[in-house]
Write a protein that holds these residues in place. Structure first.
Motif, PDB file in Angstrom:
ATOM      1  N   ALA A  44       0.840  -1.200   0.000  1.00  0.00           N
ATOM      2  CA  ALA A  44       0.000   0.000   0.000  1.00  0.00           C
ATOM      3  C   ALA A  44       0.872   1.246   0.000  1.00  0.00           C
ATOM      4  O   ALA A  44       0.617   2.212  -0.733  1.00  0.00           O
ATOM      5  CB  ALA A  44      -0.935   0.003   1.213  1.00  0.00           C
ATOM      6  N   ASP A  45       1.927   1.242   0.825  1.00  0.00           N
ATOM      7  CA  ASP A  45       2.874   2.358   0.838  1.00  0.00           C
ATOM      8  C   ASP A  45       3.567   2.490  -0.516  1.00  0.00           C
ATOM      9  O   ASP A  45       3.790   3.596  -1.020  1.00  0.00           O
ATOM     10  CB  ASP A  45       3.925   2.152   1.927  1.00  0.00           C
ATOM     11  CG  ASP A  45       3.359   2.386   3.324  1.00  0.00           C
ATOM     12  OD1 ASP A  45       2.227   2.909   3.427  1.00  0.00           O
ATOM     13  OD2 ASP A  45       4.038   2.040   4.309  1.00  0.00           O
ATOM     14  N   ALA A  46       3.916   1.345  -1.127  1.00  0.00           N
ATOM     15  CA  ALA A  46       4.594   1.358  -2.428  1.00  0.00           C
ATOM     16  C   ALA A  46       3.688   1.945  -3.505  1.00  0.00           C
ATOM     17  O   ALA A  46       4.127   2.765  -4.330  1.00  0.00           O
ATOM     18  CB  ALA A  46       5.018  -0.057  -2.806  1.00  0.00           C
ATOM     19  N   PRO A 117      14.331   3.804 -11.084  1.00  0.00           N
ATOM     20  CA  PRO A 117      15.135   3.335  -9.934  1.00  0.00           C
ATOM     21  C   PRO A 117      15.688   4.494  -9.096  1.00  0.00           C
ATOM     22  O   PRO A 117      15.781   4.383  -7.870  1.00  0.00           O
ATOM     23  CB  PRO A 117      16.265   2.540 -10.601  1.00  0.00           C
ATOM     24  CG  PRO A 117      15.685   2.091 -11.902  1.00  0.00           C
ATOM     25  CD  PRO A 117      14.813   3.226 -12.353  1.00  0.00           C
ATOM     26  N   LEU A 118      16.076   5.590  -9.771  1.00  0.00           N
ATOM     27  CA  LEU A 118      16.582   6.754  -9.040  1.00  0.00           C
ATOM     28  C   LEU A 118      15.476   7.390  -8.204  1.00  0.00           C
ATOM     29  O   LEU A 118      15.693   7.798  -7.056  1.00  0.00           O
ATOM     30  CB  LEU A 118      17.156   7.775 -10.020  1.00  0.00           C
ATOM     31  CG  LEU A 118      17.683   9.081  -9.403  1.00  0.00           C
ATOM     32  CD1 LEU A 118      18.819   8.782  -8.434  1.00  0.00           C
ATOM     33  CD2 LEU A 118      18.156  10.026 -10.512  1.00  0.00           C
ATOM     34  N   PHE A 123      12.580   8.203  -2.541  1.00  0.00           N
ATOM     35  CA  PHE A 123      11.416   8.032  -1.676  1.00  0.00           C
ATOM     36  C   PHE A 123      11.496   6.813  -0.767  1.00  0.00           C
ATOM     37  O   PHE A 123      10.707   6.682   0.168  1.00  0.00           O
ATOM     38  CB  PHE A 123      10.139   7.952  -2.522  1.00  0.00           C
ATOM     39  CG  PHE A 123       9.829   9.222  -3.224  1.00  0.00           C
ATOM     40  CD1 PHE A 123       9.277  10.290  -2.539  1.00  0.00           C
ATOM     41  CD2 PHE A 123      10.126   9.374  -4.564  1.00  0.00           C
ATOM     42  CE1 PHE A 123       9.006  11.476  -3.186  1.00  0.00           C
ATOM     43  CE2 PHE A 123       9.858  10.560  -5.215  1.00  0.00           C
ATOM     44  CZ  PHE A 123       9.296  11.617  -4.525  1.00  0.00           C
ATOM     45  N   CYS A 124      12.412   5.929  -1.045  1.00  0.00           N
ATOM     46  CA  CYS A 124      12.551   4.735  -0.207  1.00  0.00           C
ATOM     47  C   CYS A 124      14.015   4.602   0.187  1.00  0.00           C
ATOM     48  O   CYS A 124      14.768   3.817  -0.413  1.00  0.00           O
ATOM     49  CB  CYS A 124      12.077   3.499  -0.978  1.00  0.00           C
ATOM     50  SG  CYS A 124      12.017   1.995  -0.008  1.00  0.00           S
ATOM     51  N   LYS A 144      10.376  -3.480  -1.023  1.00  0.00           N
ATOM     52  CA  LYS A 144       9.605  -2.258  -1.209  1.00  0.00           C
ATOM     53  C   LYS A 144      10.145  -1.437  -2.382  1.00  0.00           C
ATOM     54  O   LYS A 144       9.371  -0.914  -3.202  1.00  0.00           O
ATOM     55  CB  LYS A 144       9.636  -1.421   0.071  1.00  0.00           C
ATOM     56  CG  LYS A 144       8.706  -0.218   0.055  1.00  0.00           C
ATOM     57  CD  LYS A 144       8.681   0.442   1.431  1.00  0.00           C
ATOM     58  CE  LYS A 144       7.697   1.602   1.460  1.00  0.00           C
ATOM     59  NZ  LYS A 144       7.631   2.233   2.803  1.00  0.00           N
ATOM     60  N   SER A 145      11.465  -1.315  -2.498  1.00  0.00           N
ATOM     61  CA  SER A 145      12.057  -0.527  -3.580  1.00  0.00           C
ATOM     62  C   SER A 145      11.768  -1.141  -4.944  1.00  0.00           C
ATOM     63  O   SER A 145      11.501  -0.432  -5.913  1.00  0.00           O
ATOM     64  CB  SER A 145      13.567  -0.380  -3.372  1.00  0.00           C
ATOM     65  OG  SER A 145      14.204  -1.649  -3.370  1.00  0.00           O
TER      66      SER A 145
END
Length: 543
Positions: A44-46, A117-118, A123-124, A144-145
């Motif tokens: 959900a966060d992702a 990816p950057l 954000f993570c 998550k990333s």
């Protein structure tokens, strides 16, 4: 004749608000679907983080910048004499703007997919190496990333289609047609909901199914408006890149939109700061903040955005014709209407927020912990509802007078304040502090916008400011009186209806409280013969 020609903000606002109501209800159904499938989990966060990027760029390239800069310029073309030569110039302006917007947003989409990816790293962030459970945190970080990167790549094309849809909306709104643009969000939400339910069994996880629905929803928003534009007689065609960059109308739009994008970027960067802080603060905070904001945006979408959409063409017309008295009346009336709506809604929502959140979201993955997490942030988000709503109303006045640099400055000051507030408050209040920071920065934005109205031509700033302050105090007093019975009655209602299905347990207490609150509020307005309420009643009777 003049009276017939002039559009009433109340009449148009009520009509568009009713049209928008359906889309906001569908938006809540969409969020309920997201809560059911994703809850406040890692995915959900992702999803919240991934969707924020194209959604942020949408606001820069689309609604708040392209529409605000395009409509005043388009209205100037329409004000010209209806000759074959002038119509040809208008058509060239539309084609050039469409080509430019499509070209630029397509480049941004390609770039966004390549650097996903950057974006993920921003954000993570990698967990603290000094953490005792570093190995576990690092494993979670990798999962998550990877999820954020894949979802970001999948949803970036949404920016292209929604930007085109925003330009179509600008053409229709500039031509006095509001209904199609007000209905397209219904289609968007329907596609997201359907995509989640239908595709979830066939995708890696429900977040990917929802992401596919987002892209499909952006496409349908653009396609749905196309036939209505054809009915206006304007054509959506491409021109050469050279003509797109050199068209005088398009260059004028760019001149207006450049400072607007800077200001909106500053404002939208608040989301970036908030999301990064939320991902650092703890699991579930990024997604719970989004659930809370969705509920706040229900009111903003129905009223603030609708009224703001309606008054921009009218503001532009009054500015072109230099009808400053009408300009001032429209400004003050719009501000008071938003105050009449936002303050009572704020008080009611804070008193009954827990029941509203449980009714809308609580199911499957969205449990009691998710409810409390979202409710804590919701209270602080709602504290800033009035200021966010007023910002949506005041900004069009600057765009109409071709002074977009002033709201740009206000946005930058607001952004700086939000960063400071969020960093400080998140340490002590976690997600609640991030929500409060947004409300405080919105207040600062509103204060600067009011100060800057002194630089607008023939603007009666002193009269408008004091009129807004006194009317706001009146609404606060009325709202407190109406909210007190609901506050003391609420525990008894919740206890009496507890243990039944969600609609009865949460919906009935909230509805009874709403009836009591609304009855007291309406009675207060009638007894005091409130000017805005009387205007609304007169308009309804005429219908």
């Amino acid at each position: 004749m003049e009276k017939t020609k002039k559009k009433s903000i109340l009449k148009s606002g009520i009509m568009l608000s009713l049209m928008t109501l359906a889309s906001r209800i569908m938006g809540l159904v969409r969020e309920r679907t997201r809560a059911r499938f994703l809850g406040t989990s890692m995915i959900a966060d992702a999803f919240s983080t991934s969707f924020m990027i194209p959604n942020l760029l949408r606001r820069l390239f689309a609604e708040n910048s392209v529409s605000a800069a395009f409509i005043p310029t388009f209205k100037e073309y329409l004000k010209s004499d209806e000759t074959a030569e002038n119509r040809k110039k208008t058509q060239e302006f539309i084609s050039a703007t469409f080509t430019f917007l499509t070209f630029v947003t397509a480049l941004v989409v390609v770039l966004g997919v390549l650097i996903s990816p950057l974006i993920t790293k921003i954000f993570c962030p990698i967990p603290d190496v000094d953490a005792a459970n570093y190995a576990e945190l690092y494993k979670l970080y990798l999962l998550k990333s990877a999820e954020i990167t894949d979802l970001t790549r999948l949803m970036f094309p949404y920016l292209l289609f929604i930007s085109i849809a925003a330009l179509f909306q600008g053409i229709l709104n500039g031509s006095g047609i509001y209904a199609p643009s007000g209905f397209t969000p219904v289609l968007f939400n329907a596609f997201v909901i359907a995509g989640t339910y239908i595709l979830s069994p066939y995708t890696k996880d429900p977040a990917f199914a929802m992401a596919i629905g987002v892209v499909a929803g952006g496409i349908i928003q653009a396609l749905f408006q196309w036939p209505f534009i054809k009915q206006t007689g304007w054509r959506i065609t491409f021109t050469t890149i050279k003509k797109a960059f050199t068209n005088p109308g398009t260059r004028k739009v760019l001149k207006l939109v450049a400072p607007t994008i800077i200001g909106m970027a500053a404002y939208q960067l608040n989301d970036i700061v908030s999301t990064r802080l939320a991902n650092i603060t703890g699991e579930g905070i990024a997604s719970s903040l989004q659930y809370s904001l969705r509920m706040q945006e229900l009111v903003l979408g129905i009223f603030a955005v609708s009224i703001g959409t309606v008054i921009l063409p009218d503001f532009s017309s009054f500015a072109v014709e230099k009808k400053w008295e009408d300009f001032n009346k429209l400004f003050l009336q719009a501000v008071k209407i938003m105050t009449l709506i936002a303050i009572p809604v704020t008080f009611y929502s804070i008193v009954n927020g827990k029941e509203l959140i449980s009714l809308l979201y609580k199911k499957d993955s969205f449990d009691d912990n998710s409810v409390m997490l979202t409710f804590g942030e919701f209270k602080y988000h709602m504290a800033g509802l009035l200021f966010i709503a007023l910002n949506r109303i005041i900004a069009p006045a600057f765009y109409a007078q071709k002074k977009p640099k002033l709201p740009t400055l206000a946005g930058i000051y607001s952004f700086i304040a939000n960063i400071i507030f969020a960093i400080v408050l998140a340490r002590f209040m976690q997600g609640n502090g991030i929500a409060l920071a947004l409300s405080l920065s919105s207040l600062i934005n509103t204060l600067f916008l009011f100060i800057f109205t002194k630089k607008l031509e023939s603007m009666e700033t002193k009269k408008i400011v004091w009129g807004t302050i006194f009317y706001s105090l009146k609404m606060i007093i009325f709202s407190v009186i109406a909210a007190l019975p609901c506050y003391f009655l609420r525990p008894y209602l919740v206890e009496y209806f507890a243990g039944r299905n969600a609609f009865v347990s949460y919906g009935v207490p909230a509805f009874i409280s709403l009836v009591i609150f609304a009855a007291i509020g309406v009675l207060e307005l009638l007894i005091t013969r409130d000017e805005i309420a009387r205007a609304v009643i007169r308009k309804i009777r005429r219908k």
